[in-house]
Design a protein around this motif. Structure first.
Motif, PDB file in Angstrom:
ATOM      1  N   LEU A   1      26.496  56.062  37.591  1.00  0.00           N
ATOM      2  CA  LEU A   1      26.324  57.005  36.493  1.00  0.00           C
ATOM      3  C   LEU A   1      27.325  56.744  35.376  1.00  0.00           C
ATOM      4  N   GLY A   2      28.543  56.352  35.752  1.00  0.00           N
ATOM      5  CA  GLY A   2      29.510  55.993  34.725  1.00  0.00           C
ATOM      6  C   GLY A   2      29.018  54.839  33.865  1.00  0.00           C
ATOM      7  N   TYR A   3      28.383  53.862  34.507  1.00  0.00           N
ATOM      8  CA  TYR A   3      27.826  52.733  33.752  1.00  0.00           C
ATOM      9  C   TYR A   3      26.658  53.181  32.891  1.00  0.00           C
ATOM     10  N   PHE A   4      25.736  53.968  33.459  1.00  0.00           N
ATOM     11  CA  PHE A   4      24.540  54.372  32.718  1.00  0.00           C
ATOM     12  C   PHE A   4      24.853  55.333  31.560  1.00  0.00           C
ATOM     13  N   SER A   5      25.929  56.101  31.669  1.00  0.00           N
ATOM     14  CA  SER A   5      26.235  57.106  30.648  1.00  0.00           C
ATOM     15  C   SER A   5      27.279  56.650  29.645  1.00  0.00           C
TER      16      SER A   5
ATOM     17  N   PRO B   1      27.802  65.276  27.132  1.00  0.00           N
ATOM     18  CA  PRO B   1      28.247  65.161  28.518  1.00  0.00           C
ATOM     19  C   PRO B   1      27.084  65.225  29.504  1.00  0.00           C
ATOM     20  N   LEU B   2      27.253  64.551  30.619  1.00  0.00           N
ATOM     21  CA  LEU B   2      26.305  64.604  31.718  1.00  0.00           C
ATOM     22  C   LEU B   2      26.838  65.594  32.750  1.00  0.00           C
TER      23      LEU B   2
ATOM     24  N   GLY C   1      37.810  62.960  36.750  1.00  0.00           N
ATOM     25  CA  GLY C   1      38.361  62.271  35.591  1.00  0.00           C
ATOM     26  C   GLY C   1      37.431  61.273  34.931  1.00  0.00           C
ATOM     27  N   VAL C   2      36.175  61.161  35.400  1.00  0.00           N
ATOM     28  CA  VAL C   2      35.234  60.229  34.769  1.00  0.00           C
ATOM     29  C   VAL C   2      34.866  60.763  33.379  1.00  0.00           C
ATOM     30  N   PRO C   3      35.093  60.013  32.318  1.00  0.00           N
ATOM     31  CA  PRO C   3      34.794  60.508  30.973  1.00  0.00           C
ATOM     32  C   PRO C   3      33.317  60.823  30.791  1.00  0.00           C
ATOM     33  N   GLY C   4      33.031  61.912  30.108  1.00  0.00           N
ATOM     34  CA  GLY C   4      31.655  62.253  29.772  1.00  0.00           C
ATOM     35  C   GLY C   4      30.841  62.826  30.902  1.00  0.00           C
ATOM     36  N   VAL C   5      31.477  63.146  32.033  1.00  0.00           N
ATOM     37  CA  VAL C   5      30.761  63.684  33.186  1.00  0.00           C
ATOM     38  C   VAL C   5      31.437  64.974  33.640  1.00  0.00           C
TER      39      VAL C   5
ATOM     40  N   ARG D   1      19.093  72.075  27.138  1.00  0.00           N
ATOM     41  CA  ARG D   1      20.424  72.467  26.687  1.00  0.00           C
ATOM     42  C   ARG D   1      21.527  71.682  27.386  1.00  0.00           C
ATOM     43  N   ARG D   2      21.287  71.290  28.644  1.00  0.00           N
ATOM     44  CA  ARG D   2      22.300  70.548  29.395  1.00  0.00           C
ATOM     45  C   ARG D   2      21.657  69.294  29.972  1.00  0.00           C
ATOM     46  N   HIS D   3      22.387  68.187  29.882  1.00  0.00           N
ATOM     47  CA  HIS D   3      21.928  66.912  30.430  1.00  0.00           C
ATOM     48  C   HIS D   3      22.302  66.898  31.905  1.00  0.00           C
ATOM     49  N   LEU D   4      21.332  67.150  32.790  1.00  0.00           N
ATOM     50  CA  LEU D   4      21.592  67.390  34.205  1.00  0.00           C
ATOM     51  C   LEU D   4      21.177  66.226  35.082  1.00  0.00           C
ATOM     52  N   THR D   5      21.942  66.028  36.159  1.00  0.00           N
ATOM     53  CA  THR D   5      21.509  65.184  37.261  1.00  0.00           C
ATOM     54  C   THR D   5      22.064  65.781  38.536  1.00  0.00           C
ATOM     55  N   SER D   6      21.567  65.320  39.671  1.00  0.00           N
ATOM     56  CA  SER D   6      22.020  65.830  40.964  1.00  0.00           C
ATOM     57  C   SER D   6      22.777  64.754  41.721  1.00  0.00           C
TER      58      SER D   6
END
Length: 434
Positions: free
Chosen positions: A118-122, A128-129, A149-153, A207-212
């Motif tokens: 996910l870090g690579y894909f985002s 934010p994801l 601490g993963v940026p953007g997640v 409204r929110r970029h969601l994943t599980s």
């Protein structure tokens, strides 16, 4: 590689889309359109291959070119950079220890692989994801550690109040930063139901970029094949025959990954679905009829699942052919009393200390081997005993030493948000914090 929804009302997607989405838009779980086959050379060389090479060989066909080879090799190496030893317990039973990762549980493997994918894909995303995950114990801690601490997640973990161990709760609630813990006044099935409802809410998802990050996500589920390859290869090299593998089973992602590796060509003699009192799948294996049940609390709390999501993937893997499934898989339901007695007996007789989930698997495997005395057994020991101190200490009558890496974590304050098991409560929180 393409992935289709088990509900069959959505388009097929590649690995990237399946990982970022988590669940198909029709509410179904993603499933690979083709099952790769291991080569005889790969299976034969397994005992001699580096862990990172095994991981890359197993996972590259599923990733299907969505991550460049150098990047995928880095991700695989970081996913499996801790030991996976096979330890003798009795003359016929060995334990594949999966608790040597950062959160002392088998779910570190899937969580680390998924977080890095996910870090690579985002990396180029502008918003934010949000990773939304329900946990019955160990998933949330592994996901929180993997994404810390993963940026953007951002990570939002739902866990059942009062139904996780003290160590598990600290691993969910003490990290802070980009990790939020929602303490749900209900059971794991309530948490899982809330997460599934969220993914069907198109207005919220706008409204929110969601994943599980539950094992419903292919990037959490698929990497678990890798340690089966290590464990089976080590056991087979020692005994000269494929082992009977006993898997502590709750939401059934772990067992489903092992069955997937088997279909790909990993030599396994038989599988055991070792469950606690939450026995929907053992009942299916006995009768051919599946029925979800209300979850009940047990000593092996990470397996307190009444309606396991990943069982649908097992049915799909074998095309709902009950005779084939029944021939390959035996189900057990083990009581709390049997679990405690097993911890006590194995520790007294061998010195080996099982956690409650490993004890469920040992009880089931030991019973199966009594009926098949020529077989050799391998159980998956999925968590360190220190994560379940009350259950283990009451069984053996002495404290479980706390590993050094946990001592500082246990001193941190708990930070959680109480939530009723109602979808509107979760929806309101997600919208307020969007």
């Amino acid at each position: 590689m393409r992935y289709y929804s088990l509900s069959r009302q959505a388009d097929t997607v590649d690995f990237r889309v399946a990982t970022v989405a988590g669940q198909a838009p029709d509410g179904g779980l993603y499933f690979p359109a083709a099952i790769p086959c291991f080569t005889p050379g790969f299976v034969g060389q397994l005992p001699h291959l580096e862990a990172a090479e095994v991981a890359y060989t197993v996972l590259a066909p599923y990733v299907g070119g969505t991550i460049p080879e150098p990047e995928l090799r880095r991700i695989c190496a970081e996913t499996v950079n801790f030991p996976f030893p096979v330890v003798p317990v009795t003359g016929h039973i060995r334990a594949l220890e999966l608790f040597h990762g950062p959160t002392l549980a088998f779910k570190d493997v899937g969580a680390r692989f998924m977080s890095r994918c996910l870090g690579y894909f985002s990396r180029h995303e502008t918003r934010p994801l949000t990773v939304l995950v329900a946990t019955s114990g160990d998933t949330g801690g592994a996901v929180a550690s993997g994404f810390l601490g993963v940026p953007g997640v951002e990570v939002v973990v739902l866990y059942p109040a009062g139904r996780v161990s003290p160590v598990q709760e600290q691993q969910l609630t003490a990290l802070g930063q980009n990790i939020t813990a929602l303490e749900v006044n209900g059971n794991f099935d309530d948490c899982q139901r809330l997460v599934k409802q969220t993914f069907r809410d198109e207005a919220l998802r706008s409204r929110r970029h969601l994943t599980s990050a539950n094992s419903i996500n292919v990037a959490r589920w698929l990497p678990q094949q890798v340690y089966y390859c290590y464990g089976v290869a080590q056991a087979r090299a020692t005994t000269g025959q494929p082992p009977v593998v006993a898997v502590p089973s709750g939401n059934f992602g772990n067992l489903c990954a092992g069955l997937l590796a088997y279909v790909s060509g990993l030599p396994v003699a038989h599988f055991i679905a070792a469950c606690n009192a939450n026995a929907a799948v053992p009942a299916y294996l006995a009768t051919g009829q599946y029925a979800a049940r209300p979850a009940v609390p047990t000593l092996s709390n990470a397996m307190d699942v009444g309606d396991p999501s990943n069982f649908g993937r097992i049915l799909e893997l074998f095309r709902h052919d009950y005779p084939i499934i029944r021939k390959l898989l035996t189900g057990y339901s083990v009581s709390d009393e049997e679990t405690s007695a097993t911890i006590r007996r194995v520790h007294a007789q061998t010195g080996y200390l099982l956690d409650p989930h490993g004890a469920v698997a040992f009880f089931a495997l030991d019973d199966y081997l009594r009926q098949h005395p020529q077989a050799q057994g391998l159980l998956l020991e999925t968590a360190h005993p220190v994560k379940f101190p009350a259950a283990v200490e009451s069984a053996i009558g002495e404290p479980v030493p706390v590993p050094t890496e946990l001592q500082e974590l246990m001193r941190q304050p708990k930070r959680s948000i109480l939530l009723e098991p109602e979808y509107e409560a979760l929806r309101a929180y997600l919208l307020e914090t969007a």
